[in-house]
Design a protein around this motif. Structure first.
Motif, mmCIF file in Angstrom:
data_model
loop_
_atom_site.group_PDB
_atom_site.id
_atom_site.type_symbol
_atom_site.label_atom_id
_atom_site.label_comp_id
_atom_site.label_asym_id
_atom_site.label_seq_id
_atom_site.Cartn_x
_atom_site.Cartn_y
_atom_site.Cartn_z
ATOM 1 N N GLY A 8 0.842 -1.191 0.000
ATOM 2 C CA GLY A 8 0.000 0.000 0.000
ATOM 3 C C GLY A 8 0.875 1.237 0.000
ATOM 4 N N ASP A 9 0.323 2.361 0.448
ATOM 5 C CA ASP A 9 1.033 3.630 0.297
ATOM 6 C C ASP A 9 1.557 4.202 1.612
ATOM 7 O OD1 ASP A 9 -1.293 4.439 1.502
ATOM 8 O OD2 ASP A 9 -1.950 5.771 -0.118
ATOM 9 N N ASP A 10 1.617 3.397 2.681
ATOM 10 C CA ASP A 10 2.130 3.921 3.942
ATOM 11 C C ASP A 10 3.600 4.291 3.798
ATOM 12 O OD1 ASP A 10 3.377 3.603 6.816
ATOM 13 O OD2 ASP A 10 1.219 3.841 7.108
ATOM 14 N N VAL A 11 4.012 5.359 4.481
ATOM 15 C CA VAL A 11 5.371 5.878 4.302
ATOM 16 C C VAL A 11 6.452 4.904 4.744
ATOM 17 C CG1 VAL A 11 4.680 8.286 4.450
ATOM 18 C CG2 VAL A 11 5.264 7.036 6.553
ATOM 19 N N ILE A 12 6.144 3.997 5.696
ATOM 20 C CA ILE A 12 7.201 3.106 6.167
ATOM 21 C C ILE A 12 7.565 2.051 5.129
ATOM 22 C CG2 ILE A 12 6.617 3.442 8.594
ATOM 23 C CD1 ILE A 12 5.380 0.630 8.572
ATOM 24 N N VAL A 13 6.722 1.894 4.084
ATOM 25 C CA VAL A 13 7.029 0.905 3.053
ATOM 26 C C VAL A 13 7.016 1.481 1.638
ATOM 27 C CG1 VAL A 13 6.173 -1.031 4.420
ATOM 28 C CG2 VAL A 13 4.605 0.160 2.871
ATOM 29 N N ASN A 14 6.504 2.715 1.428
ATOM 30 C CA ASN A 14 6.281 3.127 0.031
ATOM 31 C C ASN A 14 6.161 4.635 -0.141
ATOM 32 O OD1 ASN A 14 5.934 2.690 -2.709
ATOM 33 N ND2 ASN A 14 3.759 2.187 -2.548
ATOM 34 N N THR A 15 7.087 5.396 0.408
ATOM 35 C CA THR A 15 7.099 6.839 0.170
ATOM 36 C C THR A 15 7.588 7.121 -1.243
ATOM 37 O OG1 THR A 15 7.567 7.260 2.493
ATOM 38 C CG2 THR A 15 8.043 9.048 0.942
ATOM 39 N N ASN A 16 6.928 8.017 -1.928
ATOM 40 C CA ASN A 16 7.314 8.346 -3.299
ATOM 41 C C ASN A 16 8.760 8.832 -3.372
ATOM 42 O OD1 ASN A 16 6.822 8.780 -6.117
ATOM 43 N ND2 ASN A 16 6.735 10.985 -5.673
ATOM 44 N N ALA A 17 9.526 8.257 -4.311
ATOM 45 C CA ALA A 17 10.896 8.670 -4.636
ATOM 46 C C ALA A 17 11.900 8.381 -3.519
ATOM 47 C CB ALA A 17 10.946 10.152 -5.031
ATOM 48 N N GLU A 18 11.544 7.517 -2.570
ATOM 49 C CA GLU A 18 12.503 7.094 -1.545
ATOM 50 C C GLU A 18 12.859 5.626 -1.742
ATOM 51 O OE1 GLU A 18 11.460 10.380 1.916
ATOM 52 O OE2 GLU A 18 11.041 8.263 2.306
ATOM 53 N N SER A 19 14.080 5.276 -1.322
ATOM 54 C CA SER A 19 14.623 3.940 -1.579
ATOM 55 C C SER A 19 14.426 3.031 -0.375
ATOM 56 C CB SER A 19 16.120 4.043 -1.900
ATOM 57 O OG SER A 19 16.334 4.806 -3.064
ATOM 58 N N TYR A 20 14.145 1.768 -0.660
ATOM 59 C CA TYR A 20 13.868 0.775 0.367
ATOM 60 C C TYR A 20 14.675 -0.496 0.108
ATOM 61 C CZ TYR A 20 9.783 3.584 1.677
ATOM 62 O OH TYR A 20 8.959 4.608 2.089
ATOM 63 N N VAL A 21 14.862 -1.268 1.185
ATOM 64 C CA VAL A 21 15.378 -2.629 1.072
ATOM 65 C C VAL A 21 14.397 -3.554 1.767
ATOM 66 C CG1 VAL A 21 16.808 -2.403 3.173
ATOM 67 C CG2 VAL A 21 17.340 -4.188 1.472
ATOM 68 N N ALA A 22 14.191 -4.734 1.178
ATOM 69 C CA ALA A 22 13.327 -5.749 1.783
ATOM 70 C C ALA A 22 14.116 -7.055 1.861
ATOM 71 C CB ALA A 22 12.061 -5.940 0.963
ATOM 72 N N TRP A 23 14.335 -7.538 3.081
ATOM 73 C CA TRP A 23 14.965 -8.839 3.277
ATOM 74 C C TRP A 23 13.855 -9.873 3.406
ATOM 75 C CZ3 TRP A 23 16.535 -4.877 6.947
ATOM 76 C CH2 TRP A 23 17.685 -4.187 6.549
ATOM 77 N N GLN A 24 13.968 -10.971 2.652
ATOM 78 C CA GLN A 24 12.869 -11.931 2.548
ATOM 79 C C GLN A 24 13.362 -13.359 2.789
ATOM 80 O OE1 GLN A 24 10.729 -10.645 -1.343
ATOM 81 N NE2 GLN A 24 12.702 -9.617 -1.172
ATOM 82 N N TRP A 25 12.603 -14.097 3.596
ATOM 83 C CA TRP A 25 12.915 -15.488 3.913
ATOM 84 C C TRP A 25 11.735 -16.377 3.540
ATOM 85 C CZ3 TRP A 25 14.629 -11.390 6.716
ATOM 86 C CH2 TRP A 25 15.960 -11.383 7.166
ATOM 87 N N LEU A 26 12.041 -17.614 3.169
ATOM 88 C CA LEU A 26 11.010 -18.604 2.856
ATOM 89 C C LEU A 26 10.836 -19.561 4.024
ATOM 90 C CD1 LEU A 26 9.120 -19.957 0.746
ATOM 91 C CD2 LEU A 26 11.084 -21.381 0.094
ATOM 92 N N ALA A 27 9.614 -19.655 4.531
ATOM 93 C CA ALA A 27 9.276 -20.678 5.536
ATOM 94 C C ALA A 27 8.413 -21.727 4.838
ATOM 95 C CB ALA A 27 8.580 -20.051 6.730
ATOM 96 N N ASN A 28 7.155 -21.864 5.237
ATOM 97 C CA ASN A 28 6.289 -22.879 4.612
ATOM 98 C C ASN A 28 4.834 -22.431 4.652
ATOM 99 O OD1 ASN A 28 5.616 -25.307 3.386
ATOM 100 N ND2 ASN A 28 5.520 -26.445 5.310
ATOM 101 N N GLY A 29 4.608 -21.209 4.147
ATOM 102 C CA GLY A 29 3.244 -20.705 4.070
ATOM 103 C C GLY A 29 2.693 -20.292 5.415
ATOM 104 N N THR A 30 1.375 -20.403 5.565
ATOM 105 C CA THR A 30 0.714 -19.937 6.782
ATOM 106 C C THR A 30 0.878 -20.906 7.941
ATOM 107 O OG1 THR A 30 -1.354 -20.914 6.019
ATOM 108 C CG2 THR A 30 -0.977 -18.588 5.511
ATOM 109 N N GLY A 31 1.285 -22.155 7.658
ATOM 110 C CA GLY A 31 1.582 -23.103 8.710
ATOM 111 C C GLY A 31 0.354 -23.720 9.348
ATOM 112 N N SER A 32 0.642 -24.546 10.365
ATOM 113 C CA SER A 32 -0.419 -25.203 11.140
ATOM 114 C C SER A 32 0.073 -25.375 12.567
ATOM 115 C CB SER A 32 -0.772 -26.565 10.534
ATOM 116 O OG SER A 32 0.373 -27.405 10.488
ATOM 117 N N SER A 33 -0.807 -25.755 13.472
ATOM 118 C CA SER A 33 -0.447 -25.846 14.883
ATOM 119 C C SER A 33 0.647 -26.889 15.109
ATOM 120 C CB SER A 33 -1.674 -26.212 15.716
ATOM 121 O OG SER A 33 -1.325 -26.332 17.081
ATOM 122 N N ASN A 34 1.637 -26.531 15.922
ATOM 123 C CA ASN A 34 2.687 -27.454 16.340
ATOM 124 C C ASN A 34 2.413 -27.862 17.782
ATOM 125 O OD1 ASN A 34 5.303 -28.160 17.716
ATOM 126 N ND2 ASN A 34 6.041 -28.012 15.606
#
Length: 792
Positions: free
Chosen positions: A529-555
């Motif tokens: 969306g357009d919130d400033v913490i993730v998407n301010t116009n003309a500002e640069s961002y970095v996103a670090w991303q990890w893969l788990a296993n979806g939404t998961g289930s109870s352990n």
């Protein structure tokens, strides 16, 4: 070819494709040199110069040099001089091309002395502006050229017949009549010079399926003065294989300067970045001469399984050499015999030293002797040989080790290692292999970008989808976003809690449901969306991303059943949510092995909302850190119930920070995966030549924290800067914008501290870290990681 032992050569360095079987070693101490006389080229306006290289110190240089003995043009192309890159064209002694300004001592440093780089220089006078005429590539990626400067800004003129070309001199061009200086210790392989053509790196290499730049065979023509030098004939290292007959003569080089160390099968050498005391390395970092008592040097490979063999010989009048192995996990500033993480065989009396405890073992040895080492990490034992006679086999502690050579007393002579790049003097015991990347175990993760990657993007102030730019793509289950340009909070999202639900690592606030933040996890990234913490116009961002296993289930492995746990056992990462009970309990993490790091955050309101961190290198099970502040490690039995995590659960006490009754929590758990992730520690030395930390891979992400005193959690990745020294820094505990504070070199097999700042290297300070891979260092069927440069 001089290589016949398949244990030396190893399996193919890649699953398929072009293999380079050897390289040429240039020995600085012997004044090794290759040279030839050029003829007059047909086309003086274009050329391509390409080669693979493995440097051995910051003072090394590689160059193609054409000199005149009188008036006229001097031309040189080179790389590595004081760790910098440069390309020169000289007219009457004045610089016509000089791109050093792009990467000076205050900027880029190419000083990964473990791995191979691929360099391509291209000049094309038809390309208009000066900055377009010269192109410069490392590992297939173009470096920017700031400017081409010269007396008149003109194009370089080619040398006339009779002028001379030399390899292995530094970037200061001199006449033939001048003395030779600046000679190199290092290796070169597949050296191409293409006369009259402006080519691209695609003529010499390609990115393989795992995202690694690898060599291919050149299939084009060479032009009048073109050549291809690969050292395949050990008796004629300068033989031109192009068909042109443009051979190079050699000076002070022998058949032993053909070695099997190559870009497709990288070999172990002494590690110039991990030494104690004064050591002079030479012979391609295969000879170490101590300049101070108690000096030692380790090597570039770490191994924790398998059977390995190498040999040491001695030169000069070395009185008290000591050789063996040292753990990779922790550097120690002590005499070799006093190291508490080493196993050594001492020359003076034949004693063995196991973690600083000496005892009787074998015969003494001297300069005339050859010591073989057979390291068996499948059975946790080691055998030393003197002139092929076993001195006895004994048990050792199971840990990751690297070869070591050192000096206990007076300093003379040198210790020469052979890790298999040349024929061994004696046949290794059955099943024991040489230390090269092809003999390393195949990594369980050959392409780390399938499980973790950083992504850079520009905000647009509206809505947008962010696509991953790595070698592979995946639907992320944990996304950590930070605005690089402004003091906005860190924004952390995961698939278990659901999109739009944000936590901030720099704050103690509860989870916030914000519909304008991360709005969805997509197949190759995420939506915003357009919130400033993730998407301010003309500002640069970095996103670090990890893969788990979806939404998961109870352990249900613990006494508290999780609401949901998403676990990826291949990558060693899980996300779990649970509700606290207020009493000591256990919680399943789903990883199948004990975690090395755990982050817990209360999601709902409460009296203690700090991020609680446990790391395997803290002082014990009752210790913790806060991700949101600068505090040193502290103790509380209530956070982790003074109990270490197991292969199925982690423990929590009665603390509000990890287990307040009826409150909701999220836990991020990390297990260490060889060649992909590393969680360890180091001790600072307070020196700009700081500790080297071995990870066994080229890091894509690094976060560290001093735990013996107060300071920030500092974060780096290879997308925000693509060259060393690395300084593009964010801090997990602060909302601050990105700063540039050069502190560390990221390397093909770990990282090197390059600062005295207390946040990274106060003398005696203890530091913990977490790191994730861009590429594994090597392995059977895996292309070795290239030297860190401008990749990604």
């Amino acid at each position: 070819m001089v290589f016949s032992n398949n244990l030396l050569m190893g399996a193919g360095g890649q699953a398929s494709g072009y293999e380079i079987d050897q390289s040429i070693r240039f020995n600085k101490s012997a004044s090794a040199l290759m040279s030839r006389t050029f003829g007059t080229p047909t086309d003086r306006n274009k050329f391509t110069y390409a080669f693979w290289m493995k440097a051995c110190s910051e003072s090394n240089g590689y160059c193609l040099e054409i000199n005149t003995s009188g008036s006229g043009t001097d031309f040189a192309g080179m790389i590595f001089n004081g760790g910098n890159m440069a390309f020169y064209d000289y007219t009457s002694g004045s610089a016509n091309i000089d791109v050093r300004s792009t990467f000076t001592s205050a900027s880029g440093k190419f000083r990964d002395y473990t791995a191979w780089y691929h360099a391509v220089f291209v000049y094309d006078s038809d390309q208009g502006t000066d900055t377009n005429r010269l192109k410069f590539y490392i590992n297939g990626v173009q470096f920017p050229v700031a400017s081409l400067v010269g007396p008149s800004g003109g194009s370089p003129a080619w040398p006339t017949s009779g002028e001379n070309s030399k390899f292995n001199e530094n970037g200061v061009v001199h006449r033939i009549s001048s003395s030779v200086n600046g000679l190199v210790d290092g290796y070169m392989a597949d050296i191409y010079f293409i006369d009259g053509q402006a080519l691209t790196p695609a003529s010499f290499g390609e990115t393989n399926t795992n995202g690694v730049w690898v060599p291919i065979a050149y299939s084009g023509t060479f032009g009048d003065n073109g050549f291809f030098i690969d050292g395949r004939d050990s008796s004629d290292l300068g033989d031109d294989e192009s068909g042109n007959g443009n051979d190079f003569s050699t000076s002070n080089m022998g058949t032993d300067d053909q070695v099997s160390d190559s870009p497709t099968n990288n070999h172990c050498i002494y590690n110039a970045l991990r030494t104690r005391g004064t050591n002079t390395l030479s012979d391609g970092n295969l000879q170490a001469a101590a300049g101070s008592a108690g000096a030692y040097v380790t090597s570039t490979f770490g191994v924790s399984s398998g059977k390995w063999y190498w040999e040491y010989t001695f030169t000069g009048t070395y009185n008290f050499p000591i050789v063996g192995i040292m753990g990779t996990a922790l550097y120690q500033d002590a005499y070799p015999s006093q190291l508490t993480n080493a196993v050594l065989y001492y020359s003076s009396n034949g004693n063995k030293y196991i973690d600083s405890t000496g005892s009787s073992y074998g015969a003494s040895y001297a300069v005339s002797d050859k010591i073989g080492v057979a390291l068996n990490l499948d059975d946790d034992e080691i055998t030393f040989y003197k002139n092929n006679s076993t001195q006895g086999t004994f048990s050792i502690t199971n840990r990751e080790y690297t070869p070591l050579a050192g000096e206990e007393g007076s300093v003379n002579g040198g210790i020469i290692a052979n890790f298999g790049q040349s024929d061994f003097e004696y046949t290794p015991p059955t099943g024991f292999k040489a230390l090269n990347t092809s003999n390393l175990p195949t990594p369980s993760i050959s392409d780390p970008s399938k499980y973790f990657q950083p992504t850079l993007y520009e905000g647009d102030g509206s809505t947008q989808s962010i696509d991953q730019a790595g070698n592979s793509t995946f639907q992320p289950d944990w996304v950590w976003i930070k605005n690089r340009d402004a003091a906005d909070a860190h924004a952390l999202f995961d698939a278990v809690r659901g999109a739009t639900k944000v936590l901030s690592s720099n704050a103690t606030t509860a989870e916030d449901a914000n519909a304008d933040t991360l709005t969805g996890f997509e197949s190759d990234g995420f939506a915003l969306g357009d919130d400033v913490i993730v998407n301010t116009n003309a500002e640069s961002y970095v996103a670090w991303q990890w893969l788990a296993n979806g939404t998961g289930s109870s352990n249900e492995d613990g006494s508290i059943n999780t609401t949901a746990t998403s676990a990826n056992t291949t990558a060693g990462f899980s996300v779990g949510t649970y509700t606290g009970t207020g009493s000591a309990a256990t919680i399943g993490h789903g990883l199948g092995v004990a975690p090395k790091m755990i982050l817990v955050k209360k999601r709902s309101s409460g009296t203690d909302d700090a991020w609680i961190v446990w790391h395997a290198s803290l002082s014990g099970a009752n210790y913790y850190l806060n991700l949101n502040d600068t505090g040193a490690q502290d103790t509380s039995v209530n956070y982790w119930n003074n109990t270490l995590p197991t292969s199925s659960v982690f423990s929590v006490g009665a603390s509000n920070g990890t287990n307040e009754s009826t409150e909701t929590f999220v836990a991020y758990c990390f297990a260490e995966i060889s060649n992909y992730s590393s969680f360890g520690k180091w001790t600072g030395n307070g020196n700009a030549n700081g500790p080297f930390i071995y990870t066994g891979f080229k890091p894509a992400f690094l976060m560290y924290k001093v735990i013996s005193t107060t300071d920030s959690w500092e974060m780096y990745d290879t997308q925000r800067r693509t060259y060393n020294i690395y300084g593009t820094q964010l801090k997990a505990n602060l909302a601050n914008a990105e700063t540039d504070d050069a502190r560390v070199d990221l390397l093909s097999n770990g990282f090197k501290v390059r600062s005295t700042n207390t946040a990274i290297n106060t003398s005696g300070g203890t530091y913990i870290y977490m790191a994730f891979a861009e590429h594994p260092f090597g392995g059977s069927g895996i292309a070795p990681a290239t030297g860190f440069g401008i990749e990604g």
